[in-house]
Design an enzyme around this catalytic site. Structure first.
Site, PDB file in Angstrom:
ATOM      1  N   ASP A  67       5.717   7.960  -3.607  1.00 22.69           N
ATOM      2  CA  ASP A  67       4.577   7.039  -3.636  1.00 22.69           C
ATOM      3  C   ASP A  67       3.531   7.401  -2.577  1.00 22.69           C
ATOM      4  O   ASP A  67       3.106   6.554  -1.779  1.00 22.69           O
ATOM      5  CB  ASP A  67       5.046   5.590  -3.450  1.00 22.69           C
ATOM      6  CG  ASP A  67       5.825   5.073  -4.657  1.00 22.69           C
ATOM      7  OD1 ASP A  67       6.219   5.898  -5.491  1.00 22.69           O
ATOM      8  OD2 ASP A  67       6.035   3.863  -4.743  1.00 22.69           O
ATOM      9  N   ASP A  73       6.529   9.676  -8.378  1.00 23.80           N
ATOM     10  CA  ASP A  73       5.421   8.750  -8.649  1.00 23.80           C
ATOM     11  C   ASP A  73       4.360   8.830  -7.552  1.00 23.80           C
ATOM     12  O   ASP A  73       3.825   7.813  -7.101  1.00 23.80           O
ATOM     13  CB  ASP A  73       5.948   7.307  -8.749  1.00 23.80           C
ATOM     14  CG  ASP A  73       7.017   7.151  -9.812  1.00 23.80           C
ATOM     15  OD1 ASP A  73       6.993   7.896 -10.800  1.00 23.80           O
ATOM     16  OD2 ASP A  73       7.894   6.278  -9.645  1.00 23.80           O
TER      17      ASP A  73
END
Length: 354
Positions: free
Chosen positions: A184, A211
């Protein structure tokens, strides 16, 4: 009795002094404009004290709320270990590293989603960000945003998401920056689910593995390098992007870039759909076009997430090249040349030209 010429001059001088003092007091009040206090030329951050401030946050704090025009904060070479937030009421800030490359100016911290706050709560993913740009018309150039949270040292802690840079506003421009992290890394968000937030990233490098480009913003990433990295335990595998786009907006567009990394072949997905909070009404969108794909990319580049199928959302490619590219198939939707005319930076950004 009429005052003498000498007395009249002294009285005029006194009145002028009072007027100037009153003007200075007004200019330093909470409603002062950036132009009144000379901020555009004067905000310089330097660790050694040679600038106007020694931390980036202190320089941001010096910008008056509601500034109507551009304010430039120049950051001299060094590593600034701090968290920084540009609040939503301070638009038009330009953050510029003065080194010869982005690596010479680094803003870094190590909070994670599971890191404990002073009040005993945890930061959560969004709150873990090293740098938070929450005001419209923010620009950054020639510096590095990083989160160096150590997953191995905190293996028993839950919440390893650790954001380096969070944007949560409209008309954000990032040029020649590095965004460095792990899980992230780059959160491209908006102020609300039904609020538009556009981001333009060019000539930059984004690093991570899970991600690491995610959120609900409408974002163009062009002429940039996206580098997939190994997990802290040395394993190879992950996802480049996890958009959570509302259906009325465009999502992430990666174009004229390179996706690469020193990892095992065929171990990384281009993306997966993030239905934040389990919101089935979201319609995540990720488009990768005219981009060089290394062998790190899987032959089936999209995958499901948390029970939501990528096939029900908006994922596609167009004219990618390199060993990680592939022909159209059920697993690799490809835009036709005619369709691709609607998937360009100009269309994505609408009435904004960065």
């Amino acid at each position: 009795m009429n005052p003498t010429p000498h007395r009249r001059r002294r009285r005029a001088a006194a009145l002028t002094t009072l007027a100037l003092a009153a003007g200075a007091l007004l200019a330093t009040g909470p409603t002062a404009r950036a132009a009144d206090v000379g901020l555009a030329a004067d905000l310089v951050v330097a660790k050694d004290g040679s600038g106007t401030h020694t931390t980036v946050q202190a320089a941001v704090n010096a910008v008056p709320a509601g500034n109507p025009s551009a304010v430039t904060i120049t950051v001299r070479p060094g590593t600034y270990r701090e968290t920084v937030q540009i609040p939503s009421n301070k638009p038009h800030i330009r953050l510029v590293g003065s080194g010869s490359s982005p690596s010479q100016v680094t803003i870094v911290y190590n909070n994670s989603a599971g890191t404990t706050r002073p009040d005993g709560s945890t930061y959560g993913t969004s709150g873990s960000a090293t740098f938070m740009a929450d005001a419209d018309d923010f620009q950054a150039r020639n510096l590095t945003f990083a989160n160096d949270f150590d997953e191995v040292a905190h293996a028993n802690q839950s919440g390893h998401q650790a954001v380096a840079l969070r944007t949560r506003a409209d008309r954000i421009r990032l040029e020649n920056v590095v965004v460095n992290g792990d899980q992230d890394t780059l959160l491209l968000d908006t102020a609300g689910r039904d609020t538009r937030g556009r981001v333009y990233i060019t000539g930059s490098t984004i690093r991570g593995n899970v991600d690491f480009i995610f959120g609900r913003a409408t974002a163009v990433i062009t002429n940039s390098t996206i580098e997939v990295t190994r997990r802290p335990d040395g394993s190879s595998g992950g996802y480049v992007m996890a958009p959570s786009t509302a259906p009325q907006f465009n999502g992430f567009l990666i174009t004229n870039s390179t996706i690469t990394g020193g990892v095992t072949d065929r171990t990384y997905h281009l993306g997966r759909p993030w239905h934040a909070g389990g919101d089935a009404a979201l319609d995540p969108q990720g488009i990768v076009r005219n981009t060089q794909l290394s062998a790190a990319v899987r032959t089936a580049p999209w995958t499901d997430m948390s029970g939501f199928s990528w096939r029900d959302d908006r994922f596609a490619e167009h004219r990618n090249t390199g060993p990680g590219s592939g022909p159209a198939s059920a697993d690799r939707p490809q835009l036709t040349d005619a369709q691709a005319t609607a998937y360009t930076p100009a269309v994505w950004l609408g009435d904004w030209t960065p």
